[in-house]
Design a protein around this motif. Structure first.
Motif, short mmCIF file in Angstrom:
data_model
loop_
_atom_site.label_atom_id
_atom_site.label_comp_id
_atom_site.label_asym_id
_atom_site.label_seq_id
_atom_site.Cartn_x
_atom_site.Cartn_y
_atom_site.Cartn_z
N ILE A 109 2.69 4.12 4.33
CA ILE A 109 2.08 4.06 3.09
C ILE A 109 1.98 2.78 2.26
CG2 ILE A 109 2.82 4.88 0.94
CD1 ILE A 109 3.76 7.59 2.21
N ALA B 292 -1.16 0.97 0.72
CA ALA B 292 -1.24 0.52 -0.54
C ALA B 292 -1.68 -0.86 -0.64
CB ALA B 292 -0.13 0.88 -1.30
N LEU C 203 -5.40 -1.06 -0.01
CA LEU C 203 -6.24 -0.75 -1.27
C LEU C 203 -6.13 -1.72 -2.21
CD1 LEU C 203 -7.59 1.75 -2.66
CD2 LEU C 203 -5.30 2.59 -3.43
N LEU C 204 -5.09 -2.45 -2.59
CA LEU C 204 -4.85 -3.73 -3.45
C LEU C 204 -5.69 -4.64 -3.16
CD1 LEU C 204 -3.44 -4.77 -5.90
CD2 LEU C 204 -1.74 -5.59 -4.28
#
Length: 195
Positions: A157, A161, A164-165
């Motif tokens: 996860i 994340a 995605l950032l």
């Protein structure tokens, strides 16, 4: 069976524990055997208040000192399996078990309740064939949703994340570069046409 709330002598609890551990659900699972033996022995030794997920994991289930019960549900999962195994033994193999050992939901401290013995079976009643007990299954980690430990799931996860950032930052830079005004002067395509 009628239940009495009197204090149960420790020697009767130990006898019941040994009988329980010879029942098929416990013979098949060394992990459940260690779990039940640990919580019962700790309670009988007067250390019931110290029975927590961490102590069960590190002292009975072989987990390391870095075990974190808030990230790893394995003790809760094993406690559920233990409760089901106890229910199965008392439902199917209760002969001679006049003490009920239970681990109430919401904690790991065992309770010991004296029950009246069941009436004896008539002498002419047929005896059931003794069931063969399959060999013990090797200890395996409890299954998780996607085949990873909770710590591994958290790492995946965090990685997603981070990706995605990075994508969001890249998109933001791309959009701002396209919207920024160019150098002063006429646009390049107009300058070419004007020549």
């Amino acid at each position: 069976m009628s239940v009495t709330e009197e204090e149960v002598p420790a020697d009767r609890v130990v006898e019941t524990l040994e009988s329980l551990l010879r029942a098929p659900p416990f013979v098949r699972s060394p992990k459940l055997t260690r779990f039940l033996r640990f919580v019962v022995e700790e309670e009988l030794a007067g250390r019931g208040a110290t029975i927590k997920a961490y102590t069960i994991a590190t002292q009975a289930l072989g987990r390391g000192p870095d075990f974190d019960p808030s990230l790893d549900p394995s003790v809760r999962v094993e406690a559920g399996r233990l409760r089901r195994a106890l229910d199965e033994v008392y439902a199917q193999h209760a002969d001679g078990l006049d003490i009920r050992v239970s681990v109430p939901v919401g904690g790991y401290r065992p309770r010991f309740i004296a029950t009246e013995a069941a009436p004896a079976v008539a002498d002419d009643a047929p005896l059931p064939d003794p069931a063969e007990v399959p060999p013990p299954a090797p200890d395996r980690p409890s299954p998780t949703v996607i085949g990873l430990t909770p710590r591994g799931q958290a790492a995946i996860i965090a990685l997603l994340a981070g990706i995605l950032l990075v994508l969001c930052i890249d998109l933001g830079l791309t959009v701002s570069a396209r919207m920024a005004p160019g150098p002063a002067g006429p646009p390049r395509d107009m300058a070419v046409r004007g020549q």
